[in-house]
Design an enzyme around this catalytic site. Structure first.
Site, short mmCIF file in Angstrom:
data_model
loop_
_atom_site.label_atom_id
_atom_site.label_comp_id
_atom_site.label_asym_id
_atom_site.label_seq_id
_atom_site.Cartn_x
_atom_site.Cartn_y
_atom_site.Cartn_z
N ASP A 181 58.34 49.90 2.93
CA ASP A 181 57.94 48.60 3.42
C ASP A 181 57.35 47.82 2.23
O ASP A 181 57.02 48.42 1.21
CB ASP A 181 56.90 48.78 4.53
CG ASP A 181 56.30 47.47 5.00
OD1 ASP A 181 57.07 46.53 5.24
OD2 ASP A 181 55.06 47.39 5.08
N ASP A 215 52.80 50.85 6.49
CA ASP A 215 51.37 50.80 6.80
C ASP A 215 51.01 50.06 8.07
O ASP A 215 49.90 50.15 8.55
CB ASP A 215 50.59 50.16 5.64
CG ASP A 215 50.71 48.65 5.65
OD1 ASP A 215 51.84 48.15 5.85
OD2 ASP A 215 49.68 47.97 5.49
N ASP A 267 55.79 49.14 11.46
CA ASP A 267 56.50 50.21 10.76
C ASP A 267 56.59 51.49 11.58
O ASP A 267 57.35 52.40 11.23
CB ASP A 267 55.81 50.54 9.42
CG ASP A 267 55.82 49.38 8.46
OD1 ASP A 267 56.85 48.69 8.40
OD2 ASP A 267 54.81 49.14 7.78
#
Length: 609
Positions: A310, A505, A509
């Site tokens: 990410d 995080d 996600d």
């Protein structure tokens, strides 16, 4: 009470019973009074009975374990009159379970150490006095005294000029770190310097260390690491053992040779080595600030070939940082920042907190703002050292100054500008952006050297922002503008070429973390959905912890395989010697115990870095 709990409760008694019976039988044989065989049989039967109960229980669950070989060896020894060998095997088997329990406790040492550090009290300022309160009584805004040696009970901001913290229990770093006034401090760290004051930001239950403790407790409760993973080889090993035992009996006509083969074959190296190595690896990872939740995750981590990242909060810091000060008048850059940060002390906005922290990092004097007036979502104005200061969005500041249009905006993709006016004139702009984490280029090179063949970005940001941030990093693919469900598609597409690790995080996600072979969550604040869905949690907000996680997983797997191959190899050699009549059953039992101790000690090497 479950069978496992009953075994644990009876284990000390079974060991004492077996040892006492073995010694008493030896004394009776030495004295020549008879009865030794009866005593040895009595010493064996309780262990054999408990083992048979366990075998029946596992078979009902549809599992087939190597404990069956141990039961066969004891039974055969009793049937053919080798009662001394049966007693030795029974004692060694019960002792092997105790050895496994000891190794588990030793291997879990670092994870357990995290739990023992949980503070229960805090010292809180109350007027001119201090009071000791329960941790649950601490509220955001409370000013706490942190004495030398104290563990920070909650997340907070440093309210003193300086602090030195020992982060080794969380990050594995041996040297204390220096922090200056206003710095955000993480609960769970230890004060390694002079006492200081901490301004609480969260209640204890929502702080970083509380989240870590919850995750460790969950990992401790998972039985996967201590599951006898080698049972998958049980059928093949049982067939080999029975074939050798049958051949030895058939070719020699001596059933004692078959008993000796079965005794040597008692497969403690397979039963003990793998779980002990896995738990040792989990504990070593915890020492490095990496919580791996299960043995399955550790095994999968060792075989990772692709990494999906990410962006916000993972590849980048997730917080805006000051990257440029653009002067547009007579006010110098440092003074522009000082005036803006001094005014922002009256605002709770995230950007305000960042500007104040940056000014303090540069040791700029920040006087108290006066006549502050804030327009929600637009900007703020007030007086600093007698000067009129106005800051906010470019359009807002231009309108307040009566300008037809703000000066040309030179912000790049993903950058935000905060316009500043001083004494009624446009004074300049502060440019902010979410920047890459420090050392990303070197980390990528190390990951590729560690065997990661593909590194892919999956972000919800606009394509132009994503491309600007990752330019030059050498991603194999960049996927931008993704919804949470789209990230799952990226993970599944990468899995076609090998095992995939996803690092993220945020709550968005969590689905992709669950879909990956190994999901890794950054940080452990509170009870974030990403930390709950992940297989691995980096206890500190540092992406570089991925490297030691990979190294520990691969080393642990290598040590486990070494222990199994060496242990089974020695056992097979012993079985061949027994089949040839070179080893009697008692000698075989003692030989197998030496092999057990050797493979467990080798498996515990995974505790070392």
């Amino acid at each position: 009470m479950s069978i496992g709990d009953l075994q644990k409760a009876l284990r000390p008694g079974l060991i004492a019973w077996g040892a006492g019976g073995l010694v008493l039988g030896l004394v009776l044989r030495w004295a020549g009074t008879g009865g030794a065989a009866t005593v040895w049989t009595g010493a064996t039967l309780p262990v054999l009975a408990m083992l048979l109960v366990e075998i029946v229980t596992t078979l009902r669950r549809g599992e087939f374990g190597l404990d069956l070989v141990a039961a066969l060896s004891m039974t055969a020894a009793l049937v053919f009159g080798e009662t001394l060998a049966a007693a030795v095997v029974a004692l060694m088997y019960a002792g092997g379970q105790a050895l496994e329990a000891f190794a588990e406790r030793r291997a879990r040492s670092e994870m357990t150490a995290l739990l023992t550090r949980v503070p229960r009290k805090a010292i809180r300022h109350r007027g001119a006095a201090l009071e000791e309160v329960d941790l649950d009584a601490v509220r955001p805004g409370d000013r706490l005294l942190i004495r030398r040696g104290d563990v920070l009970p909650v997340d907070g901001a440093l309210a003193s000029d300086i602090a030195h913290l020992d982060l080794s229990a969380l990050t594995g770093e041996p040297l204390p770190q220096r922090f200056e006034g206003g710095a955000e401090l993480m609960s769970g760290a230890t004060n390694a310097g002079d006492p200081f004051d901490l301004l609480a930001r969260r209640v204890a239950a929502e702080s970083t260390f509380a989240g870590i403790v919850r995750l460790v407790q969950q990992a401790q409760a998972v039985r996967a690491p201590m599951a006898r993973l080698a049972d998958r080889y049980a059928l093949g090993f049982l067939v080999l053992t029975l074939a050798l035992a049958g051949a030895a009996w058939g070719l020699s006509g001596d059933p004692v040779r078959a008993v000796a083969v079965l005794v040597v074959a008692t497969p403690c190296p397979l039963i003990l080595a793998v779980p002990v190595a896995l738990v040792a690896g989990l504990s070593q990872a915890a020492k490095q600030g990496i919580l791996i939740k299960s043995g399955r995750a550790l095994e999968a981590l060792a075989g990772i070939s692709a990494l999906v990242l990410d962006k916000t909060g993972t590849l980048t810091s997730g917080q805006p940082g000051l990257i440029e000060i653009r002067e547009a008048g007579e006010v110098p850059a440092e003074e522009l920042l000082r005036l803006a940060a001094a005014l922002e002390q009256a605002s709770p906005h995230t950007i305000a907190e960042m500007l104040v922290a940056e000014a303090r990092r540069r040791h700029l004097d920040l006087p108290k703002p006066e006549a502050v007036r804030e327009t929600a979502g637009e900007g703020v104005e007030g007086r600093i050292d007698g000067r009129a200061v106005l800051l906010g969005g470019r359009g807002f500041v231009a309108a307040q100054l009566g300008l037809a249009a703000p000066p040309k905006d030179g912000a790049g993709p993903g950058e935000v500008t905060v316009a500043v006016a001083v004494d009624g004139r446009w004074a300049g702009e502060l440019v902010l952006a979410d920047t890459l984490r420090e050392g990303i280029e070197g980390l990528f090179a190390a990951l590729r050297a560690a065997g990661i063949a593909r590194i892919v970005l999956a972000t919800g940001d606009r394509p132009d922002v994503a491309e600007a941030v990752v330019d030059g990093l050498g991603f194999e693919a960049v996927h931008a503008g993704l919804a949470p469900a789209d990230k799952i598609g990226v993970v599944l597409a990468e899995r076609k070429a090998g095992r995939v690790m996803m690092v993220g995080d945020g709550v968005n996600d969590a689905p992709a973390l669950a879909a990956a072979d190994v999901g890794v969550a950054m940080g452990a604040r509170g009870a974030a959905a990403s930390a709950e869905a992940a297989d691995v949690v980096l206890l500190v907000d540092r992406l570089d912890r991925v490297l030691p996680a990979l190294a520990i997983a691969r080393r642990t797997r290598r040590i486990a395989l070494q222990s199994v191959v060496a242990g089974i190899g020695l056992s097979v050699l012993g079985m061949l010697a027994a089949a040839l009549g070179l080893i009697v059953p008692v000698e075989g039992a003692l030989l197998q115990e030496l092999i057990d101790v050797a493979v467990v000690l080798n498996a515990l090497r995974a505790l070392r870095g």
